[in-house]
Design a protein around this motif. Structure first.
Motif, PDB file in Angstrom:
ATOM      1  N   GLN A 160       0.661  -1.322  -0.129  1.00 34.23           N
ATOM      2  CA  GLN A 160       0.044   0.034   0.041  1.00 34.23           C
ATOM      3  C   GLN A 160       0.837   1.233   0.096  1.00 34.23           C
ATOM      4  O   GLN A 160       1.171   1.714   1.115  1.00 34.23           O
ATOM      5  N   ASP A 161       1.173   1.755  -1.230  1.00 34.74           N
ATOM      6  CA  ASP A 161       2.181   2.969  -1.317  1.00 34.74           C
ATOM      7  C   ASP A 161       1.385   3.942  -0.770  1.00 34.74           C
ATOM      8  O   ASP A 161       1.974   5.158   0.037  1.00 34.74           O
ATOM      9  N   ILE A 162       0.188   4.729  -1.051  1.00 34.90           N
ATOM     10  CA  ILE A 162      -0.732   5.360  -0.688  1.00 34.90           C
ATOM     11  C   ILE A 162      -1.208   5.159   0.843  1.00 34.90           C
ATOM     12  O   ILE A 162      -2.101   4.329   1.100  1.00 34.90           O
ATOM     13  N   ASP A 163      -0.231   5.582   1.768  1.00 41.13           N
ATOM     14  CA  ASP A 163      -0.313   5.214   3.123  1.00 41.13           C
ATOM     15  C   ASP A 163      -1.008   6.016   4.241  1.00 41.13           C
ATOM     16  O   ASP A 163      -0.806   5.850   5.368  1.00 41.13           O
ATOM     17  N   GLY A 164      -1.618   7.450   3.557  1.00 41.79           N
ATOM     18  CA  GLY A 164      -2.010   8.291   4.608  1.00 41.79           C
ATOM     19  C   GLY A 164      -1.103   9.128   5.251  1.00 41.79           C
ATOM     20  O   GLY A 164      -1.279  10.021   6.172  1.00 41.79           O
ATOM     21  N   LYS A 165       0.301   9.080   4.763  1.00 49.36           N
ATOM     22  CA  LYS A 165       1.517   9.866   5.360  1.00 49.36           C
ATOM     23  C   LYS A 165       1.799  11.171   4.496  1.00 49.36           C
ATOM     24  O   LYS A 165       2.588  11.807   4.753  1.00 49.36           O
ATOM     25  N   ASP A 166       1.505  11.111   3.110  1.00 50.03           N
ATOM     26  CA  ASP A 166       1.851  12.017   2.185  1.00 50.03           C
ATOM     27  C   ASP A 166       1.444  13.667   2.641  1.00 50.03           C
ATOM     28  O   ASP A 166       2.119  14.395   2.534  1.00 50.03           O
ATOM     29  N   ASP A 167       0.190  13.625   3.302  1.00 49.76           N
ATOM     30  CA  ASP A 167      -0.240  14.875   3.715  1.00 49.76           C
ATOM     31  C   ASP A 167       0.617  15.635   4.750  1.00 49.76           C
ATOM     32  O   ASP A 167       0.508  16.850   4.950  1.00 49.76           O
ATOM     33  N   ILE A 168       1.404  14.746   5.619  1.00 54.03           N
ATOM     34  CA  ILE A 168       2.134  15.342   6.518  1.00 54.03           C
ATOM     35  C   ILE A 168       3.874  15.387   6.226  1.00 54.03           C
ATOM     36  O   ILE A 168       4.504  15.919   6.906  1.00 54.03           O
ATOM     37  N   VAL A 189       9.961  15.959  -2.091  1.00 55.48           N
ATOM     38  CA  VAL A 189      11.404  16.557  -2.923  1.00 55.48           C
ATOM     39  C   VAL A 189      11.191  16.152  -4.535  1.00 55.48           C
ATOM     40  O   VAL A 189      11.273  14.612  -4.307  1.00 55.48           O
ATOM     41  N   LEU A 190      11.015  16.979  -5.172  1.00 51.98           N
ATOM     42  CA  LEU A 190      10.613  16.248  -6.605  1.00 51.98           C
ATOM     43  C   LEU A 190      12.045  16.851  -7.525  1.00 51.98           C
ATOM     44  O   LEU A 190      12.139  17.923  -7.572  1.00 51.98           O
ATOM     45  N   GLY A 191      12.499  15.900  -8.244  1.00 55.29           N
ATOM     46  CA  GLY A 191      13.681  16.160  -9.209  1.00 55.29           C
ATOM     47  C   GLY A 191      13.477  15.834 -10.675  1.00 55.29           C
ATOM     48  O   GLY A 191      12.854  14.730 -11.040  1.00 55.29           O
ATOM     49  N   TYR A 192      13.624  17.157 -11.225  1.00 59.03           N
ATOM     50  CA  TYR A 192      13.097  17.038 -12.576  1.00 59.03           C
ATOM     51  C   TYR A 192      14.222  17.295 -13.632  1.00 59.03           C
ATOM     52  O   TYR A 192      15.012  18.079 -13.248  1.00 59.03           O
ATOM     53  N   THR A 216      11.824  12.138  -3.431  1.00 62.57           N
ATOM     54  CA  THR A 216      11.556  11.498  -2.035  1.00 62.57           C
ATOM     55  C   THR A 216      10.652  12.312  -1.127  1.00 62.57           C
ATOM     56  O   THR A 216      10.073  13.121  -1.420  1.00 62.57           O
ATOM     57  N   ARG A 217      10.017  11.891   0.098  1.00 62.20           N
ATOM     58  CA  ARG A 217       9.454  12.608   0.973  1.00 62.20           C
ATOM     59  C   ARG A 217      10.161  12.451   2.495  1.00 62.20           C
ATOM     60  O   ARG A 217      10.806  11.489   2.725  1.00 62.20           O
ATOM     61  N   ILE A 218      10.081  13.694   2.972  1.00 66.11           N
ATOM     62  CA  ILE A 218      10.758  13.936   4.176  1.00 66.11           C
ATOM     63  C   ILE A 218       9.714  14.210   5.281  1.00 66.11           C
ATOM     64  O   ILE A 218       8.713  14.828   5.047  1.00 66.11           O
ATOM     65  N   PHE A 219      10.070  13.710   6.439  1.00 63.78           N
ATOM     66  CA  PHE A 219       9.098  14.049   7.745  1.00 63.78           C
ATOM     67  C   PHE A 219       9.878  14.663   8.943  1.00 63.78           C
ATOM     68  O   PHE A 219      11.110  14.376   9.004  1.00 63.78           O
ATOM     69  N   ALA A 237      13.844  13.005  12.420  1.00 62.69           N
ATOM     70  CA  ALA A 237      13.539  13.286  11.042  1.00 62.69           C
ATOM     71  C   ALA A 237      13.732  12.079   9.998  1.00 62.69           C
ATOM     72  O   ALA A 237      14.679  11.521  10.288  1.00 62.69           O
ATOM     73  N   SER A 238      13.133  12.137   9.147  1.00 60.68           N
ATOM     74  CA  SER A 238      13.497  10.935   8.246  1.00 60.68           C
ATOM     75  C   SER A 238      12.976  11.378   6.716  1.00 60.68           C
ATOM     76  O   SER A 238      12.542  12.268   6.256  1.00 60.68           O
ATOM     77  N   ILE A 239      13.844  10.391   5.919  1.00 60.67           N
ATOM     78  CA  ILE A 239      13.688  10.640   4.480  1.00 60.67           C
ATOM     79  C   ILE A 239      13.166   9.275   4.058  1.00 60.67           C
ATOM     80  O   ILE A 239      13.772   8.126   4.386  1.00 60.67           O
ATOM     81  N   GLY A 240      12.206   9.236   3.306  1.00 66.49           N
ATOM     82  CA  GLY A 240      11.749   7.725   2.521  1.00 66.49           C
ATOM     83  C   GLY A 240      11.192   8.044   1.250  1.00 66.49           C
ATOM     84  O   GLY A 240      11.099   9.031   0.653  1.00 66.49           O
ATOM     85  N   ARG A 241      10.596   6.828   0.632  1.00 68.49           N
ATOM     86  CA  ARG A 241      10.369   6.770  -0.602  1.00 68.49           C
ATOM     87  C   ARG A 241      11.278   7.354  -1.801  1.00 68.49           C
ATOM     88  O   ARG A 241      11.234   8.052  -2.518  1.00 68.49           O
TER      89      ARG A 241
END
Length: 152
Positions: free
Chosen positions: A41-49, A53-56, A65-68, A77-81
């Motif tokens: 389940q990639d869409i895990d309810g955590k993207d909104d918090i 970081v998007l690299g084009y 990545t997404r960071i928390f 603090a953490s970095i994931g995906r």
């Protein structure tokens, strides 16, 4: 031939456009679900918090990545995906992506201590960025992982 540098954007969930959200989720599914053949389940309810970081490369999303902040996902603090499109990995964009993500954590959350849950086969990649293994390895969604921390 010189590698084109990535253009990075750091955005909160509410500031993502519909197209940015779509391409971000598409890239994550392309790598984590299809390429790695891992049903989870990639869409895990955590993207909104998270901060994203998007690299084009030109106008194409090729790294993400997404960071928390501390105490939301881990104690630190953490970095994931962490993901780079397969066709772009030969350019070592993973290092640029992680450096930008580390910088975003330090700037946004005023901390240099970062924890990640790394796929075990990428330990040396993360070691090169200053992360050290902590604890024992474990399975996450059927893939071997290890906790890693960077402290400065």
């Amino acid at each position: 031939m010189q590698t084109k540098p990535l253009l990075f954007k750091v955005k909160s969930y509410t500031n993502l456009s519909r197209d940015e959200l779509y391409t971000m989720l598409q890239l994550r599914a392309e790598v984590f679900v299809v390429e790695q053949d891992c049903v989870y389940q990639d869409i895990d309810g955590k993207d909104d918090i998270a901060l994203h970081v998007l690299g084009y490369k030109e106008k194409e999303l090729v790294a993400y990545t997404r960071i928390f902040p501390p105490k939301t996902y881990f104690e630190y603090a953490s970095i994931g995906r962490v993901v780079v499109r397969a066709s772009e990995r030969k350019h070592a964009y993973g290092y640029d992506l992680m450096k930008k993500s580390i910088e975003a954590v330090e700037h946004t959350y005023n901390t240099t201590t970062i924890k990640i849950s790394a796929q075990t086969y990428l330990k040396s990649f993360y070691n090169n960025l200053g992360f050290k293994e902590v604890g024992e390895g474990y399975l996450e969604d059927g893939i071997p992982h290890i906790g890693m921390i960077k402290t400065s």
